[in-house]
Design a protein around this motif. Structure first.
Motif, short mmCIF file in Angstrom:
data_model
loop_
_atom_site.label_atom_id
_atom_site.label_comp_id
_atom_site.label_asym_id
_atom_site.label_seq_id
_atom_site.Cartn_x
_atom_site.Cartn_y
_atom_site.Cartn_z
N ALA A 1 6.79 10.12 8.91
CA ALA A 1 7.15 9.56 10.15
C ALA A 1 6.40 8.04 10.02
CB ALA A 1 6.45 10.27 11.26
N SER A 2 6.98 7.08 10.56
CA SER A 2 6.18 5.71 10.62
C SER A 2 6.75 4.98 11.90
CB SER A 2 6.46 5.01 9.19
OG SER A 2 7.78 4.57 9.13
N THR A 3 6.08 3.93 12.36
CA THR A 3 6.44 3.18 13.35
C THR A 3 7.38 2.12 12.82
OG1 THR A 3 4.65 1.62 13.29
CG2 THR A 3 4.08 3.69 14.56
N ILE B 1 1.61 -1.71 4.91
CA ILE B 1 1.46 -0.46 5.70
C ILE B 1 -0.06 -0.40 6.32
CG2 ILE B 1 1.85 1.89 6.02
CD1 ILE B 1 3.73 1.67 3.34
N TYR C 1 1.46 11.73 3.80
CA TYR C 1 1.79 11.73 5.01
C TYR C 1 2.98 12.44 5.56
CZ TYR C 1 5.21 7.71 4.33
OH TYR C 1 6.32 7.38 4.01
N SER C 2 3.41 12.74 6.76
CA SER C 2 4.40 13.38 7.15
C SER C 2 5.77 12.68 6.92
CB SER C 2 4.24 13.48 8.87
OG SER C 2 4.70 12.42 9.24
N PRO D 1 4.53 -1.44 9.31
CA PRO D 1 4.71 -0.11 9.72
C PRO D 1 3.31 0.66 9.58
CG PRO D 1 6.27 -0.56 7.98
CD PRO D 1 5.25 -2.07 8.29
N GLN D 2 3.39 1.61 10.63
CA GLN D 2 2.05 2.64 10.81
C GLN D 2 2.33 3.91 10.22
OE1 GLN D 2 -0.20 1.90 14.26
NE2 GLN D 2 0.64 -0.30 14.56
N ILE D 3 1.41 4.62 9.64
CA ILE D 3 1.64 6.09 9.27
C ILE D 3 0.38 6.62 9.64
CG2 ILE D 3 3.52 5.60 7.80
CD1 ILE D 3 1.34 5.99 5.25
N THR D 4 0.23 7.88 9.43
CA THR D 4 -1.06 8.60 9.57
C THR D 4 -1.41 9.46 8.31
OG1 THR D 4 -1.10 8.72 11.86
CG2 THR D 4 -2.43 10.50 10.92
N VAL E 1 -2.22 2.17 7.54
CA VAL E 1 -2.60 3.67 7.34
C VAL E 1 -3.78 4.12 8.14
CG1 VAL E 1 -3.11 5.64 5.53
CG2 VAL E 1 -2.02 3.52 5.03
N ASP F 1 2.27 -0.78 -0.50
CA ASP F 1 2.84 0.02 -1.26
C ASP F 1 3.22 -0.54 -2.66
OD1 ASP F 1 4.79 1.94 -2.29
OD2 ASP F 1 5.44 2.59 -0.54
#
Length: 70
Positions: free
Chosen positions: A49-51, A26, A46-47, A56-59, A28, A19
């Protein structure tokens, strides 16, 4: 939410990015990773939301290359 990031690694179905604002790495999850190369900059939506994993993971809901690595 939207972030600007530098691609660190291209994986099957995901990109590892840094980032540009927070310097955090991150993971992705996204389709069509083959058009990206390490060093590319990308704008990622992305929404929000992350883990809580490391990294961290995002979609991504949308991702586009801002510029190609020189």
């Amino acid at each position: 939410m939207t972030i600007c990031a530098t691609v660190l690694a291209v994986l099957d179905g995901a990109l590892l990015v840094r980032d540009c604002c927070t310097c955090r790495q991150i993971l992705v999850h996204t389709q069509g990773t083959s058009c990206f190369r390490p060093g590319d900059r990308a704008r990622i939506r992305y929404s929000g939301a992350s883990t809580r994993s490391l990294p961290p993971q995002i979609t991504a809901t949308e991702i586009c290359r801002i510029c190609r690595r020189c």
